[in-house]
Write a protein that holds these residues in place. Sequence first.
Motif, PDB file in Angstrom:
ATOM      1  N   GLU A 132      42.612  70.316  18.324  1.00  0.00           N
ATOM      2  CA  GLU A 132      43.185  71.291  17.389  1.00  0.00           C
ATOM      3  C   GLU A 132      42.461  71.249  16.053  1.00  0.00           C
ATOM      4  O   GLU A 132      42.218  72.303  15.444  1.00  0.00           O
ATOM      5  CB  GLU A 132      44.677  71.039  17.187  1.00  0.00           C
ATOM      6  CG  GLU A 132      45.325  72.062  16.263  1.00  0.00           C
ATOM      7  CD  GLU A 132      46.841  72.109  16.353  1.00  0.00           C
ATOM      8  OE1 GLU A 132      47.470  72.469  15.338  1.00  0.00           O
ATOM      9  OE2 GLU A 132      47.396  71.811  17.434  1.00  0.00           O
ATOM     10  N   ARG A 133      42.091  70.081  15.593  1.00  0.00           N
ATOM     11  CA  ARG A 133      41.357  70.015  14.327  1.00  0.00           C
ATOM     12  C   ARG A 133      39.992  70.694  14.464  1.00  0.00           C
ATOM     13  O   ARG A 133      39.531  71.374  13.535  1.00  0.00           O
ATOM     14  CB  ARG A 133      41.187  68.553  13.886  1.00  0.00           C
ATOM     15  CG  ARG A 133      42.497  67.908  13.480  1.00  0.00           C
ATOM     16  CD  ARG A 133      42.270  66.588  12.783  1.00  0.00           C
ATOM     17  NE  ARG A 133      43.487  65.796  12.765  1.00  0.00           N
ATOM     18  CZ  ARG A 133      44.492  65.956  11.908  1.00  0.00           C
ATOM     19  NH1 ARG A 133      44.405  66.889  10.973  1.00  0.00           N
ATOM     20  NH2 ARG A 133      45.559  65.188  11.968  1.00  0.00           N
TER      21      ARG A 133
ATOM     22  N   GLU B  76      39.335  73.164  16.399  1.00  0.00           N
ATOM     23  CA  GLU B  76      39.614  74.606  16.384  1.00  0.00           C
ATOM     24  C   GLU B  76      39.809  75.106  14.955  1.00  0.00           C
ATOM     25  O   GLU B  76      39.387  76.224  14.613  1.00  0.00           O
ATOM     26  CB  GLU B  76      40.865  74.895  17.221  1.00  0.00           C
ATOM     27  CG  GLU B  76      40.663  74.704  18.712  1.00  0.00           C
ATOM     28  CD  GLU B  76      41.966  74.772  19.487  1.00  0.00           C
ATOM     29  OE1 GLU B  76      43.033  74.981  18.848  1.00  0.00           O
ATOM     30  OE2 GLU B  76      41.934  74.597  20.718  1.00  0.00           O
ATOM     31  N   ARG B  77      40.435  74.292  14.108  1.00  0.00           N
ATOM     32  CA  ARG B  77      40.614  74.663  12.702  1.00  0.00           C
ATOM     33  C   ARG B  77      39.258  74.774  12.001  1.00  0.00           C
ATOM     34  O   ARG B  77      39.031  75.715  11.222  1.00  0.00           O
ATOM     35  CB  ARG B  77      41.481  73.627  11.990  1.00  0.00           C
ATOM     36  CG  ARG B  77      42.908  73.544  12.498  1.00  0.00           C
ATOM     37  CD  ARG B  77      43.618  72.317  11.935  1.00  0.00           C
ATOM     38  NE  ARG B  77      45.011  72.257  12.354  1.00  0.00           N
ATOM     39  CZ  ARG B  77      45.845  71.265  12.039  1.00  0.00           C
ATOM     40  NH1 ARG B  77      45.408  70.263  11.276  1.00  0.00           N
ATOM     41  NH2 ARG B  77      47.097  71.284  12.459  1.00  0.00           N
TER      42      ARG B  77
ATOM     43  N   ARG C  19      37.575  77.924  13.080  1.00  0.00           N
ATOM     44  CA  ARG C  19      38.159  79.125  12.481  1.00  0.00           C
ATOM     45  C   ARG C  19      37.703  79.310  11.042  1.00  0.00           C
ATOM     46  O   ARG C  19      37.335  80.407  10.625  1.00  0.00           O
ATOM     47  CB  ARG C  19      39.691  79.057  12.522  1.00  0.00           C
ATOM     48  CG  ARG C  19      40.290  80.336  11.947  1.00  0.00           C
ATOM     49  CD  ARG C  19      41.776  80.422  12.091  1.00  0.00           C
ATOM     50  NE  ARG C  19      42.206  81.737  11.618  1.00  0.00           N
ATOM     51  CZ  ARG C  19      43.411  82.010  11.141  1.00  0.00           C
ATOM     52  NH1 ARG C  19      44.313  81.064  11.087  1.00  0.00           N
ATOM     53  NH2 ARG C  19      43.721  83.210  10.732  1.00  0.00           N
TER      54      ARG C  19
ATOM     55  N   SER D 107      44.626  69.380   2.606  1.00  0.00           N
ATOM     56  CA  SER D 107      43.646  70.219   3.290  1.00  0.00           C
ATOM     57  C   SER D 107      42.565  69.386   3.972  1.00  0.00           C
ATOM     58  O   SER D 107      42.070  69.744   5.051  1.00  0.00           O
ATOM     59  CB  SER D 107      43.012  71.225   2.320  1.00  0.00           C
ATOM     60  OG  SER D 107      43.934  72.228   1.957  1.00  0.00           O
TER      61      SER D 107
ATOM     62  N   TYR E  19      44.183  68.264   7.019  1.00  0.00           N
ATOM     63  CA  TYR E  19      44.330  69.396   7.934  1.00  0.00           C
ATOM     64  C   TYR E  19      43.060  69.635   8.751  1.00  0.00           C
ATOM     65  O   TYR E  19      43.111  69.810   9.966  1.00  0.00           O
ATOM     66  CB  TYR E  19      44.679  70.653   7.127  1.00  0.00           C
ATOM     67  CG  TYR E  19      44.860  71.903   7.959  1.00  0.00           C
ATOM     68  CD1 TYR E  19      46.085  72.189   8.542  1.00  0.00           C
ATOM     69  CD2 TYR E  19      43.811  72.804   8.142  1.00  0.00           C
ATOM     70  CE1 TYR E  19      46.254  73.334   9.313  1.00  0.00           C
ATOM     71  CE2 TYR E  19      43.977  73.945   8.909  1.00  0.00           C
ATOM     72  CZ  TYR E  19      45.205  74.204   9.487  1.00  0.00           C
ATOM     73  OH  TYR E  19      45.367  75.328  10.252  1.00  0.00           O
ATOM     74  N   PHE E  20      41.925  69.638   8.080  1.00  0.00           N
ATOM     75  CA  PHE E  20      40.681  69.983   8.768  1.00  0.00           C
ATOM     76  C   PHE E  20      40.020  68.784   9.454  1.00  0.00           C
ATOM     77  O   PHE E  20      39.426  68.942  10.522  1.00  0.00           O
ATOM     78  CB  PHE E  20      39.691  70.610   7.793  1.00  0.00           C
ATOM     79  CG  PHE E  20      40.046  72.004   7.376  1.00  0.00           C
ATOM     80  CD1 PHE E  20      40.003  73.053   8.281  1.00  0.00           C
ATOM     81  CD2 PHE E  20      40.432  72.279   6.065  1.00  0.00           C
ATOM     82  CE1 PHE E  20      40.341  74.345   7.909  1.00  0.00           C
ATOM     83  CE2 PHE E  20      40.762  73.571   5.677  1.00  0.00           C
ATOM     84  CZ  PHE E  20      40.717  74.604   6.603  1.00  0.00           C
TER      85      PHE E  20
ATOM     86  N   CYS F 211      44.051  79.827   7.235  1.00  0.00           N
ATOM     87  CA  CYS F 211      44.176  78.824   8.294  1.00  0.00           C
ATOM     88  C   CYS F 211      45.547  78.154   8.295  1.00  0.00           C
ATOM     89  O   CYS F 211      46.142  77.943   9.356  1.00  0.00           O
ATOM     90  CB  CYS F 211      43.093  77.765   8.139  1.00  0.00           C
ATOM     91  SG  CYS F 211      41.406  78.352   8.381  1.00  0.00           S
ATOM     92  N   ARG F 212      46.057  77.823   7.121  1.00  0.00           N
ATOM     93  CA  ARG F 212      47.236  76.968   7.039  1.00  0.00           C
ATOM     94  C   ARG F 212      48.567  77.708   7.027  1.00  0.00           C
ATOM     95  O   ARG F 212      49.612  77.095   7.276  1.00  0.00           O
ATOM     96  CB  ARG F 212      47.144  76.070   5.794  1.00  0.00           C
ATOM     97  CG  ARG F 212      46.071  75.004   5.892  1.00  0.00           C
ATOM     98  CD  ARG F 212      46.063  74.075   4.693  1.00  0.00           C
ATOM     99  NE  ARG F 212      47.357  73.429   4.487  1.00  0.00           N
ATOM    100  CZ  ARG F 212      47.612  72.540   3.544  1.00  0.00           C
ATOM    101  NH1 ARG F 212      46.647  72.194   2.695  1.00  0.00           N
ATOM    102  NH2 ARG F 212      48.802  72.000   3.407  1.00  0.00           N
TER     103      ARG F 212
ATOM    104  N   SER G 257      50.934  75.954  14.087  1.00  0.00           N
ATOM    105  CA  SER G 257      50.743  75.897  15.535  1.00  0.00           C
ATOM    106  C   SER G 257      51.973  75.270  16.188  1.00  0.00           C
ATOM    107  O   SER G 257      52.815  74.656  15.516  1.00  0.00           O
ATOM    108  CB  SER G 257      49.511  75.060  15.863  1.00  0.00           C
ATOM    109  OG  SER G 257      49.768  73.687  15.571  1.00  0.00           O
TER     110      SER G 257
END
Length: 412
Positions: free
Chosen positions: A44-45, A47-48, A51, A71, A74-75, A179-180, A184
């Motif tokens: 998933e990271r 995919e972030r 994106r 952030s 997140y990434f 993105c955030r 998901s």
Amino acid sequence: MLSRRAFLQSAAAASLAASTTYAGTSPQPLKSMTGGAKPISVEERRERIARVQTLMAQRNIAALLVEPGSSLDYFTGIRWHRSERTTLAIIPASGKVLVVTPAFEEPSVRETLQIGGEVRPWDEHESPFAKVVQGLKDRGIDSGQLAAESTMRFFIVSGIRQASDVYDIIPADPLVRACRLIKSPAELALLQLANDVTIEALRRVHAQVARGMSAADISSLMDRTTLALGGAPEFSMVLLNEASAFPHGSVTPQKVREGSVILMDCGCALHGYQSDISRTWVFGAASPRQRKVWNTVKRGQEIALETAKIDAPVGSIDDAVRKYYETEGWGPGYRLPGLSHRTGHGIGLDVHEPPYLVHGDATPLQAGMCFSDEPGIYVPGEFGIRLEDCWYMTVSGPKPFTPLAKSLENPI
């Protein structure tokens, strides 16, 4: 020096490893609720990252610059603190991520870097900004636009500009928010469990509040209970009596007495994802005025959820609550006595993040957005009432993570 979280974990191990005692009952064991929680996956990271790189390519942005904070987590998965020593991630529009960090911190930073890429250390006598510029050039970024995440400190932006004048550093809000904003299924699951922990901790603490307890006593009990249930306490604010009219507290010491208004605003983190729940009740018999205000706030919460519609501006939710309050004699607008703060805020890896349920926020409400719902009422010199639950939007309407408070006598 121990961090607050480490200190609390130590205290919990000593005082709550076995059980918590409720007034008038036998000890009840506290078991972790989060053993099965699944952290955000590496896939998933990645995919972030893909994106945000697509968004950068569409906007002709060469790279995204991200300091430690939500952030960066997140990434990349990196969970690190900010200091005067620069740690910075460079996410190029194409290619692998580069992290510039102090050499002696490199092993710690690598521990949570989940997506691969390069870690480039700098020694104490070197310029981290020169390392950043060289890293950009090594990725073929000799000029162009660099997007700086919105919380990046100015000395870092200034340092990069001094190291090279060929880059145009612009705000990264359009990239990061795109993105955030939408959570998901994996994020929603962590948010749900974090809220489950907090509401259960509140339920247990509510049963133990006694006459003569201070705000600090109750807050400490909440922290320890949250830890024992498997959450990492982020805040356990307790406002008593007249202090409850201050949305974020007062320095005047207060204790529980007959007729006390008790306002608790508490949250924990689970793999970084936040809960935020408030409950207010009266110790002993409530006055008619306290009861009326409590019921008005509960209705305000309901109106917020009833107003939440796909594509509606999120600010319209605040407008609807405030309109109702004004018919009840509160306000007008943000004036006291009444609702002096926004009706709610976005929530995720940050307890407060965009968009906001506030007048004028035109962000269209979309499925997957998450918010708090907390339209309190505050009467200076008397008391304040706040009820707060978090919720997320679905195509069929809003879905609270926790049930709304039932009544003044049964607020959990």
